[in-house]
Design a protein around this motif. Structure first.
Motif, short mmCIF file in Angstrom:
data_model
loop_
_atom_site.label_atom_id
_atom_site.label_comp_id
_atom_site.label_asym_id
_atom_site.label_seq_id
_atom_site.Cartn_x
_atom_site.Cartn_y
_atom_site.Cartn_z
N ASP A 1 0.81 -1.22 0.00
CA ASP A 1 0.00 0.00 0.00
C ASP A 1 0.85 1.27 0.00
O ASP A 1 0.51 2.25 -0.65
N ASN A 2 1.98 1.26 0.71
CA ASN A 2 2.81 2.45 0.77
C ASN A 2 3.80 2.53 -0.39
O ASN A 2 4.54 3.48 -0.52
N GLY A 3 3.83 1.51 -1.26
CA GLY A 3 4.66 1.51 -2.46
C GLY A 3 6.14 1.25 -2.20
O GLY A 3 6.95 1.35 -3.12
N ARG A 4 6.52 0.90 -0.98
CA ARG A 4 7.93 0.72 -0.64
C ARG A 4 8.39 -0.73 -0.69
O ARG A 4 9.58 -1.00 -0.71
N THR A 5 7.45 -1.68 -0.69
CA THR A 5 7.81 -3.10 -0.70
C THR A 5 7.15 -3.78 -1.89
O THR A 5 5.97 -3.58 -2.17
N ILE A 6 7.94 -4.59 -2.60
CA ILE A 6 7.42 -5.36 -3.73
C ILE A 6 7.62 -6.83 -3.39
O ILE A 6 8.72 -7.25 -3.04
N GLY A 7 6.55 -7.59 -3.50
CA GLY A 7 6.61 -9.01 -3.18
C GLY A 7 6.17 -9.86 -4.35
O GLY A 7 5.45 -9.39 -5.25
N ALA A 8 6.63 -11.09 -4.36
CA ALA A 8 6.23 -12.05 -5.39
C ALA A 8 6.16 -13.42 -4.75
O ALA A 8 6.87 -13.71 -3.78
N ASP A 43 14.01 2.08 -1.95
CA ASP A 43 14.49 3.27 -1.25
C ASP A 43 13.42 4.36 -1.24
O ASP A 43 13.32 5.13 -0.28
N ALA A 44 12.65 4.43 -2.30
CA ALA A 44 11.56 5.41 -2.42
C ALA A 44 10.32 4.67 -2.91
O ALA A 44 10.43 3.65 -3.59
N PRO A 45 9.12 5.18 -2.60
CA PRO A 45 7.90 4.52 -3.08
C PRO A 45 7.88 4.41 -4.61
O PRO A 45 8.44 5.26 -5.31
N LEU A 46 7.21 3.37 -5.10
CA LEU A 46 7.12 3.15 -6.55
C LEU A 46 6.47 4.34 -7.24
O LEU A 46 6.94 4.81 -8.27
N GLY A 47 5.37 4.83 -6.67
CA GLY A 47 4.69 6.01 -7.22
C GLY A 47 4.34 5.84 -8.69
O GLY A 47 3.78 4.82 -9.10
N ASP A 48 4.70 6.82 -9.52
CA ASP A 48 4.40 6.81 -10.95
C ASP A 48 5.47 6.13 -11.78
O ASP A 48 5.37 6.08 -13.01
N ARG A 49 6.51 5.63 -11.15
CA ARG A 49 7.58 4.96 -11.91
C ARG A 49 7.07 3.66 -12.51
O ARG A 49 6.19 3.00 -11.95
N THR A 50 7.62 3.29 -13.66
CA THR A 50 7.22 2.04 -14.30
C THR A 50 7.94 0.87 -13.62
O THR A 50 9.07 1.02 -13.15
N ALA A 67 -1.69 -4.20 -2.68
CA ALA A 67 -2.35 -4.87 -1.57
C ALA A 67 -1.46 -4.75 -0.34
O ALA A 67 -0.26 -4.53 -0.46
N PRO A 68 -2.04 -4.91 0.83
CA PRO A 68 -1.21 -4.94 2.03
C PRO A 68 -0.32 -6.19 2.01
O PRO A 68 -0.79 -7.27 1.65
N LEU A 69 0.94 -6.03 2.34
CA LEU A 69 1.84 -7.16 2.42
C LEU A 69 1.98 -7.56 3.88
O LEU A 69 2.24 -6.72 4.74
#
Length: 143
Positions: A56-63, A118-125, A140-142
């Motif tokens: 939700d905060n765009g700082r963590t990406i999970g798979a 390091d920074a939220p994903l935001g508008d970055r691809t 989604a919440p991780l």
């Protein structure tokens, strides 16, 4: 006396040469084993569908990823720039096990692996570094 000194230097030279050859051969095989047991892979696997989740905060990406008991736990690397985040899956096998022994390796059902930005994903691809294609994801919440 000159003959014994000459023989000593000859023996020392041969010993150093033999040790150097053994060291070079050993390093060659160590490097071959190390390289043959690691590989880069795509975070997108067609059989998993949209399995990449951004927090939700765009700082963590999970798979969700599965791997065999003969393989080390894979991890995701994120490379960030101003306009994009690229993901790369890193897979490794121990020197004593490996991909050629898949028959005896048990596979888990899949576990979550994640990487922190390091920074939220935001508008970055979000791009798969292995394929160069955009990564489909859901937010989604991780846990």
């Amino acid at each position: 006396m000159y003959g014994s000194r000459s023989q000593l230097f000859r023996r020392m030279g041969c010993s150093v040469l033999v040790l150097a050859v053994f060291a070079m051969v050993g390093l060659h095989f160590w490097n071959r084993l190390e390289r043959s047991h690691s590989e880069d892979a795509s975070v997108m696997d067609g059989s998993r569908g949209e399995s990449v989740i951004v927090s939700d905060n765009g700082r963590t990406i999970g798979a969700v990823e599965s791997w065999g008991s003969c393989e080390n736990r894979p991890h995701v690397e994120a490379h960030e720039s101003t306009h994009a985040v690229t993901l790369l899956l890193k897979r490794t096998w121990p020197l004593w096990g490996g991909r050629g022994d898949e028959v005896t390796c048990r596979h888990n059902a899949g576990e979550k692996i994640s990487v922190h930005l390091d920074a939220p994903l935001g508008d970055r691809t979000l791009t798969d570094r292995f394929t160069g294609r955009p990564v489909p994801f859901r937010t989604a919440p991780l846990t």
